[in-house]
Design an enzyme around this catalytic site. Sequence first.
Site: not given
Ligand SMILES: *Cc1c(COP(=O)(O)O)cnc(C)c1O
Length: 389
Positions: A182, A210, A241
């Site tokens: 990330s 991502h 996302k």
């Molecule tokens: C953002 C993210 C999460 C958490 O997801 P949310 O829906 O924002 O709680 C989990 N793993 C990774 C790699 C992330 O980037």
Amino acid sequence: MNQPDKWAFMKQALKERKEKELYRTMQVIEGPQTAQVYCNGKRLLMLASNSYLDFCNEPRIKEYAALVLEQYGTGSGGSRLTTGTTDIHMSLEKNLAHFKNREAALVFNTGFAANTGIIQAVCGRESVIFSDELNHASIIDGCRQSKAKTVIYRHNDMADLEAKIRERDCKQGLIVSDAVFSMDGDIVDLPGLINLAKQYNLLSMIDEAHATGVIGKTGKGVEEHYHMEGEVDILMGTLSKALGAEGGYVCGSDTLISYLRNTARSFIFSTSLSPVSMAAAEQALKLLEEEPERVKKLRENTAWFCWCLGQQGIEAKSQSAIVPIGIGDEGKALQVSEKLREQGFFISAIRYPTVKKGEAVLRAAIMATHTKEELRAAAEAIGQAVFNK
Ligand SMILES: *Cc1c(COP(=O)(O)O)cnc(C)c1O
């Protein structure tokens, strides 16, 4: 009697954070999350959002979500195992399973809750978890909550992973990794990881937060990227996302999904998401499948932005939609990000503890709807801010 100040430790911690340029604040966005946002009444080019396909403000998605809002109301009223499952939750799960080519899927309230819930359910004291050193905080918390022995291997280093697996003879174990990391935007060595999982009879789990909507020819994620469809045992991701909605999910075998439905605490003991969020995610998935050219545009935009940065003397590359620009010092990263904001560009400075101390970065996130001119202007402004021109 003079009692000590019971808030002293909090005040001290905040003071230390301020001194080290690690104090966190929030930027308030006035209006939808899209390529141009308003912040303190000022229009900014958004280069920090995880809404890579610009789906948070997509007319057809909003139209369907509005229809479901009208028909189903706002809250879900209960947890998934009591009264909080609607036909919209069910059809989203069916579509997710189909999208990822799996027998079944399960939606959690956030990606964070998915990771803690899954890992805690799948691993116990008798298990060993092998986790990449750059995995997301929610994976780290899942490992801690599981009470399993957790072994951290060097970032994406399959030789180190294999050495660490061989050091212990575990009967039950899990290898877990982000698909797209990330902060750096690089991609897991999936062929290497799956090879080791098979050889040592360990479960494999990949977090596609991502990756979904971003990598693979049509945005299906890491398995499509490597042409390794169906290889990962536990495929989790987020709806929050690229899909522009909210929630987390996991796709896998009927056995896995039934097991999680019965044992994952963050799934069982939490009120489910509203049907509106589920509708938004479902429509986003449909749009992604019908119009994969958005993914292509995102890829082209990212390559173009990296090229423009190169013209400024900043070396940048990315296999995803995340472009990290190394700065180092926390204070400098903040200054650069503030200067860019004054010039109309919203780019986040990422500092410890999200990255290591002294390794602060600007993290640019590209959207499919950015124009080439916008991205070039941003790269120029970054060049000027970084080199103090
Ligand atoms: C953002 C993210 C999460 C958490 O997801 P949310 O829906 O924002 O709680 C989990 N793993 C990774 C790699 C992330 O980037």
